[in-house]
Design a protein around this motif. Sequence first.
Motif, PDB file in Angstrom:
ATOM      1  N   VAL A 141       0.805  -1.815  -0.287  1.00 26.61           N
ATOM      2  CA  VAL A 141       0.355  -0.513  -0.366  1.00 26.61           C
ATOM      3  C   VAL A 141       1.248   1.321  -0.508  1.00 26.61           C
ATOM      4  CG1 VAL A 141      -1.894   1.529   1.072  1.00 26.61           C
ATOM      5  CG2 VAL A 141      -1.859  -1.628   0.814  1.00 26.61           C
ATOM      6  N   LEU A 180      -4.956   8.470  -5.013  1.00 30.77           N
ATOM      7  CA  LEU A 180      -5.506   7.518  -3.660  1.00 30.77           C
ATOM      8  C   LEU A 180      -4.497   6.676  -2.973  1.00 30.77           C
ATOM      9  CD1 LEU A 180      -8.521   7.229  -6.017  1.00 30.77           C
ATOM     10  CD2 LEU A 180      -8.703   8.448  -4.036  1.00 30.77           C
ATOM     11  N   ILE A 181      -4.220   5.725  -1.265  1.00 32.14           N
ATOM     12  CA  ILE A 181      -4.001   5.050  -0.832  1.00 32.14           C
ATOM     13  C   ILE A 181      -3.953   3.314  -1.399  1.00 32.14           C
ATOM     14  CG2 ILE A 181      -2.732   4.420   1.495  1.00 32.14           C
ATOM     15  CD1 ILE A 181      -3.278   7.199   1.533  1.00 32.14           C
ATOM     16  N   GLY A 182      -3.318   2.913  -2.323  1.00 29.40           N
ATOM     17  CA  GLY A 182      -3.716   2.114  -1.833  1.00 29.40           C
ATOM     18  C   GLY A 182      -2.185   1.029  -3.224  1.00 29.40           C
ATOM     19  N   ASP A 216     -17.680   7.045   0.366  1.00 29.83           N
ATOM     20  CA  ASP A 216     -16.661   7.563   1.400  1.00 29.83           C
ATOM     21  C   ASP A 216     -16.834   7.620   2.770  1.00 29.83           C
ATOM     22  OD1 ASP A 216     -16.743  10.441   1.297  1.00 29.83           O
ATOM     23  OD2 ASP A 216     -17.878  10.238  -1.084  1.00 29.83           O
ATOM     24  N   SER A 219     -11.436   8.736   5.063  1.00 25.46           N
ATOM     25  CA  SER A 219     -10.125   8.349   5.201  1.00 25.46           C
ATOM     26  C   SER A 219     -10.219   7.718   4.335  1.00 25.46           C
ATOM     27  CB  SER A 219      -9.523   7.830   6.718  1.00 25.46           C
ATOM     28  OG  SER A 219     -10.475   6.300   6.542  1.00 25.46           O
ATOM     29  N   SER A 220     -11.049   6.996   3.423  1.00 20.24           N
ATOM     30  CA  SER A 220     -11.481   6.191   2.367  1.00 20.24           C
ATOM     31  C   SER A 220     -12.308   6.781   1.186  1.00 20.24           C
ATOM     32  CB  SER A 220     -10.878   4.512   2.730  1.00 20.24           C
ATOM     33  OG  SER A 220     -12.452   4.562   3.445  1.00 20.24           O
ATOM     34  N   ARG A 295     -12.122  -0.046  -1.928  1.00 22.36           N
ATOM     35  CA  ARG A 295     -12.053   0.429  -1.173  1.00 22.36           C
ATOM     36  C   ARG A 295     -10.491   0.629  -0.990  1.00 22.36           C
ATOM     37  NH1 ARG A 295     -14.982   3.238   2.141  1.00 22.36           N
ATOM     38  NH2 ARG A 295     -16.941   1.844   1.509  1.00 22.36           N
ATOM     39  N   LEU A 296     -10.211   2.373  -1.224  1.00 23.21           N
ATOM     40  CA  LEU A 296      -8.771   3.121  -1.356  1.00 23.21           C
ATOM     41  C   LEU A 296      -8.859   3.609  -0.449  1.00 23.21           C
ATOM     42  CD1 LEU A 296      -8.147   2.454  -5.213  1.00 23.21           C
ATOM     43  CD2 LEU A 296      -7.789   1.328  -3.221  1.00 23.21           C
ATOM     44  N   GLY A 297      -7.662   4.106   0.345  1.00 22.84           N
ATOM     45  CA  GLY A 297      -7.522   5.631   0.505  1.00 22.84           C
ATOM     46  C   GLY A 297      -7.582   6.737   0.668  1.00 22.84           C
ATOM     47  N   LEU A 298      -7.558   7.321   1.225  1.00 22.50           N
ATOM     48  CA  LEU A 298      -7.664   9.767   0.593  1.00 22.50           C
ATOM     49  C   LEU A 298      -6.200   9.596   0.889  1.00 22.50           C
ATOM     50  CD1 LEU A 298     -11.016  10.507   1.820  1.00 22.50           C
ATOM     51  CD2 LEU A 298     -10.339   9.785  -0.698  1.00 22.50           C
TER      52      LEU A 298
END
Length: 438
Positions: A141, A180-182, A216, A219-220, A295-298
């Motif tokens: 991630v 995005l975070i993933g 959303d 945080s995601s 589901r991906l993080g912001l």
Amino acid sequence: MVSLEILLVAAALIATLAVAGWAQSARRTRELRTELADLRQQLAVRTRDVLVERETVRTERARADQFSEAKARFLTVVTHELRTPMNGVLGMTDLALSTRLTPEQREYLLAVRSSGETLLALLNDLLDLTKIEANAMELSVRAFNVRDCILDALRPVIIVIRDRQLEFDYYVADDIPELLIGDAMRLRQILINLLGNAAKFTDEGRIDLAVERRSDDDSSLLLLFRVHDSGVGIPYEQQEEIFEPFHQADSSATRRHGGAGLGLSIARQLVALMGGMLWVESDPGEGSTFYFTARLGLAPKAHDSEPEILDILLVEDNLVNQRVAEALLGRQHHRVVVARNGVEAVEAFGAATFDLILMDLLMPEMDGLEATRQIRSIEAATGHLRTRIVAMTASNESGDRERCLEAGMDDFLPKPVDARQLFGMLSQVRVQSRSAGT
């Protein structure tokens, strides 16, 4: 007198009945005792059988575990032995393609790269399946550009789409953030599989990709991906079977298009790791639509700045891999010092300051884990700022990531190293370097 006789007869009758009843009761008691003895014997036999079955199951389970461990160890060795030279083949091919070539030479090199990537993809699928079976699949991630990730997934597929003269369109909703975070590599893997399947099984018509924002929180966010094709479709009774390993709805597809039937099985597992679901809606002859959520993080908003040149310690014993890594890092003008093993890495760290250390794991004299431990000890003893250490390895052994983190490493890059993934990680190092300096 008559009454006395009647009484005697009655008494005799009662006595007779009592004796008969006692005899019947005694006989029934003997029968019950016999039945009880039989039941006890049956219970003893059944108990013995259950114990034997339980021991057999335990033995078979132990054998299965031993086989699984042996298979994992075997794949670890084979993985390293195959992926290390493959890293050299693909890396040097990419470098050769960036030079001035004749059309014929470029055609040959593109064929080499295509064949190498096909072999690597099959190897990766088998390794991913092994990880899934061992419950050892993990996501890497980090922040990434979701639109760039989608474009990267489209590039290898768009050629097939154009060759088949299919119509194609894709849509990414405007309200989806750029960063995005993933796990960008795994998300790209899922998209390539779904888009590749759509291109395989569509002879005429169109293919569409759409990405929408569904929900959303702080945080995601949850994204919905939809891949539609106007191809042959999938019979209803096979719409769940296609997600099983080594299964294809049309066995003739293996002969016409290749593939081991692993992609969808792996894709569903990867989607589950991303907190989503993968499913299909299809009617034979009318095409198919594959949906999946993730589901991906912001990511925090990035600040624009001039490219920063990093001082990098490259710890790698393979000469070809050294050349490939130096060439990739040289594209961004980073300063690179090469160490051939862990001993040289520790010595180099003591003699200079680095922004990043790229550390191979399996090396002669001292491996990457021990070198990392010694570097962290030096930092603790001298008050040196923590240097980011990233593992680079072709090994696929379950638990590699945990061992790297326990030794003091910060991140993990699998070989063959993907240039986009490497450059994305370097961008993170720049951001962290600027943050440390403020």
